[in-house]
Design an enzyme around this catalytic site. Structure first.
Site, short mmCIF file in Angstrom:
data_model
loop_
_atom_site.label_atom_id
_atom_site.label_comp_id
_atom_site.label_asym_id
_atom_site.label_seq_id
_atom_site.Cartn_x
_atom_site.Cartn_y
_atom_site.Cartn_z
N GLU A 86 7.57 38.35 48.39
CA GLU A 86 7.29 38.91 47.07
C GLU A 86 5.89 39.50 47.02
OE1 GLU A 86 8.51 35.98 43.84
OE2 GLU A 86 8.88 34.82 45.65
N HIS B 188 11.15 34.56 40.68
CA HIS B 188 11.38 34.71 42.12
C HIS B 188 12.66 35.51 42.37
CE1 HIS B 188 11.90 33.79 46.37
NE2 HIS B 188 13.06 33.22 46.11
N GLU C 73 7.84 25.30 47.08
CA GLU C 73 8.82 24.61 46.24
C GLU C 73 8.34 23.19 45.97
OE1 GLU C 73 12.89 24.78 47.53
OE2 GLU C 73 12.67 26.77 48.47
N LYS D 247 17.28 29.28 57.54
CA LYS D 247 16.65 28.17 56.82
C LYS D 247 16.70 26.84 57.57
CE LYS D 247 16.29 30.33 52.63
NZ LYS D 247 15.12 30.33 51.75
N GLU E 2 8.28 29.31 51.53
CA GLU E 2 8.66 29.25 50.12
C GLU E 2 7.98 28.04 49.51
OE1 GLU E 2 12.96 29.38 49.78
OE2 GLU E 2 12.95 31.57 49.97
N ARG F 167 13.39 35.88 57.03
CA ARG F 167 13.98 36.84 56.09
C ARG F 167 14.92 37.84 56.76
NH1 ARG F 167 13.42 33.94 51.69
NH2 ARG F 167 11.25 33.63 51.06
N GLN G 57 18.05 36.08 57.46
CA GLN G 57 18.70 35.74 56.20
C GLN G 57 19.48 36.93 55.62
OE1 GLN G 57 15.91 34.27 53.28
NE2 GLN G 57 17.46 34.00 51.70
N ASP H 282 10.04 25.56 52.16
CA ASP H 282 11.33 25.98 52.72
C ASP H 282 11.09 27.23 53.57
OD1 ASP H 282 14.02 26.51 53.21
OD2 ASP H 282 14.28 27.54 51.30
MN MN Z 1 14.29 27.85 49.17
#
Ligand code: MN
Length: 443
Positions: free
Chosen positions: A384, A145, A212, A264, A210, A248, A251, A244
Site C-alpha cells: 500500500e 487496507h 496485524e 502466506k 502485514e 505478493r 499471491q 503475516d
Molecule cells: Mn494477513
C-alpha cells in the site's frame, strides 16, 4: 463485558522502579503473559509475566507458596511450558491471578524480596511461541487496507460486496508460526513476471509484511454450538502483535479462486507477550457503522459490541535494513495507525468463525488482517505504502523499498495510551528476511 477495577488504577506504581518509567511497556497495570527461559538455559520453558525490564518466572513464583486460593490454581496453569491450559480455563482463572500478581508487584506489597528472587532480566531470556496453536485463521477486516489493495489493481474499484456483510478470512498454517526474532528464507513460488505470458518458479520478487494483531482464543466451543456475539469476549484471552509475511507476486497468481497458499504459509511471526483482554479494558471504544453503510446481520450485532467492541491499540511499523544495521543507523519508521479503525471487531471475528458450526479450541490464533487507517501514512503493508512497488519508500541512507530486500528486519510495535489510564505496551514483534534457499534438486 469489560470492567475497570483497582488493577487499572493509573495512580498505582510498582516497587520495581523500571516498571514506573513513563515509556515502559510493562507497568503493573499491564501484566502480559509469555513463555520463556533464561537465554543460556536448555531447561524447560515456563510461563512468565512482564514487569518493567524484568520477567516474573511463574514457575518460581508458584514454588514460593505466596499465591493461595483460586489464584494458586490459575498460577499452576500459567506456569506450564505452554499457556494452553491457562487460556482454556477462562475468566474465572484469569481474573483472580491478575489481582494476585498486581497485589504482589504493586508498591506496598509484602514479601518483595521473595518475589524479586523470581525475576529474570528481559535482556537475558529467550521466548517460545506461547502456546501450542491448534488452528490459525487470518481475517481481512480493515476497510482501508482492502480499499488500498483493490485500488492498486483496479483504480476505480470498491471492495467486493461481501466485505461489508461478513468478516472475511482464510484458514492459515500453524507449522511456520514463529516467535519474534524469527528469520526465514525468501520463499520460492509460481508467479508471472511483469510483461510475461507464462509463470516461472523462482524466489519471490515482491516480499511484503502485514501489520496485524493476533487474538488468542480462550475457552472453545463444541462443534455445532455457535458462540453468540454477546458471549464472544468470554472466549478471548488476549492479543499480541502479528506479522503475516506475504509474497505478493505469488499471491496474485495463485489465490483465485481458493485463496492464498505459498504466498502466506512460509512464515508468520508473533510477539512473545500477550496483553490480556482484562489489561485492555481502559482502551475499549464504541464500534459503529455509518448510517448509510451496511448494518450487520443480527448474529454480528450486539449492544455490548456497539458500546465498546473496538480497541484503541496504536501500532507502528519500522524497517531496519542490513545496510542500516551495519552502519549503526536507527530503523526507519514506515507507518503508524490504530486498531480502533477496524471495520469488524475481534468479537465479531470470533462469533462469525463459530457461527457455521466450527469448533474453536483454547490457543487457536486469529489474525485480524492487515490494520490500515484512513490516511496515507497509516497503511499496514508495504504494497500500500509503495503502491504495488511503483512508488518506492525512502528508508534513509540512500535506500528505497518497493518491496522487502534480503536482510531487512521488520519491527512491529504496539501500545495503548490515553489521559486517565496507565500506558501499556505490547513489546516488539521482529522478523528478518533471509536470501532464498536453492530450490529442491539444486542442493
Ligand atoms: Mn494477513
Amino acid at each position: 463485558m469489560t470492567r475497570l477495577d483497582a488493577t487499572h488504577d493509573p495512580s498505582r506504581r510498582s516497587w520495581l522502579a523500571s516498571a514506573n518509567v513513563a515509556t515502559c511497556d510493562f507497568p503493573v497495570q499491564n501484566l502480559p503473559y509469555a513463555v520463556l527461559r533464561p537465554r543460556a538455559s536448555h531447561g524447560p520453558f515456563r510461563g512468565a509475566v512482564a514487569i518493567g525490564d524484568q520477567a516474573l518466572d511463574l514457575a518460581a513464583l508458584a514454588a514460593t507458596g505466596l499465591v493461595t486460593g483460586s489464584a494458586a490454581d490459575a498460577l499452576a496453569l500459567a506456569a506450564e511450558p505452554t499457556l494452553n491450559a491457562f487460556m482454556g480455563a477462562g475468566p474465572a482463572a484469569w481474573q483472580p491471578l491478575r489481582r494476585a500478581l498486581f497485589a504482589l508487584l504493586a508498591q506496598g506489597a509484602h514479601a518483595q524480596d521473595t518475589v524479586r528472587a523470581c525475576l529474570l532480566p528481559l535482556a537475558d531470556v529467550q521466548y517460545a511461541v506461547p502456546a501450542r496453536i491448534g488452528d490459525y485463521t487470518d481475517f481481512y477486516t480493515s476497510l482501508d487496507h482492502a480499499r488500498n489493495c483493490m485500488r492498486i489493481m483496479y483504480p476505480d474499484a470498491d471492495v467486493t460486496p461481501n466485505f461489508r456483510w461478513l468478516p472475511q478470512a482464510y484458514h492459515g498454517r500453524v507449522s511456520t508460526i514463529g516467535v519474534s526474532g524469527q528469520r526465514f528464507h525468501r520463499p520460492h513460488g509460481q508467479f508471472v513476471p511483469r510483461g510475461a505470458s507464462a509463470p516461472v518458479f523462482a524466489p519471490c520478487a515482491a516480499m511484503d509484511y502485514e501489520c496485524e494483531l493476533g487474538v488468542w482464543v480462550g475457552p472453545g466451543n463444541a462443534a455445532g454450538e455457535p458462540i453468540g456475539l454477546a458471549d464472544a469476549e468470554q472466549h478471548l484471552f488476549g492479543i499480541c502483535l502479528l506479522n503475516d509475511w506475504s509474497a505478493r507476486d505469488i499471491q496474485v497468481w495463485e489465490m483465485q479462486p481458493l485463496g492464498p497458499f505459498h504466498a502466506k504459509n512460509f512464515a508468520t511471526t508473533v510477539s512473545p507477550w500477550i496483553v490480556t483482554m482484562d489489561a485492555l479494558a481502559p482502551y475499549r471504544r464504541p464500534w459503529s457503522r455509518a448510517a448509510d453503510d451496511v448494518q450487520p446481520l443480527p448474529y454480528l450485532d450486539a449492544p455490548a459490541n456497539r458500546a465498546q467492541g473496538a480497541i484503541d491499540i496504536q501500532l507502528e511499523v519500522l524497517l531496519h535494513s542490513a545496510q542500516a544495521q551495519e552502519a549503526g543507523r536507527a530503523p526507519a519508521r514506515l507507518s503508524g495507525t490504530s486498531f480502533r479503525h477496524q471495520y469488524w471487531t475481534a468479537a465479531q471475528m470470533l462469533a462469525h468463525h463459530a457461527a457455521g458450526g466450527c469448533s474453536l479450541q483454547p490457543a487457536d490464533l486469529i489474525g485480524t488482517g492487515t490494520i490500515s487507517g484512513p490516511t496515507d501514512g497509516e497503511a499496514g503493508a508495504l504494497i500500500e505504502l509503495a503502491r504495488g512497488g511503483q512508488r518506492p519508500v525512502d528508508i534513509g541512507g540512500g535506500e528505497q523499498r518497493g518491496f522487502l530486500a534480503d536482510g531487512d528486519t521488520v519491527i512491529l510495535r504496539g501500545w495503548c495510551e490515553q489521559p486517565g489510564a496507565a500506558r501499556i505496551g505490547f513489546g516488539e514483534c521482529r522478523g528478518t528476511v533471509l536470501p532464498a534457499m536453492a530450490p529442491a534438486g539444486a542442493r
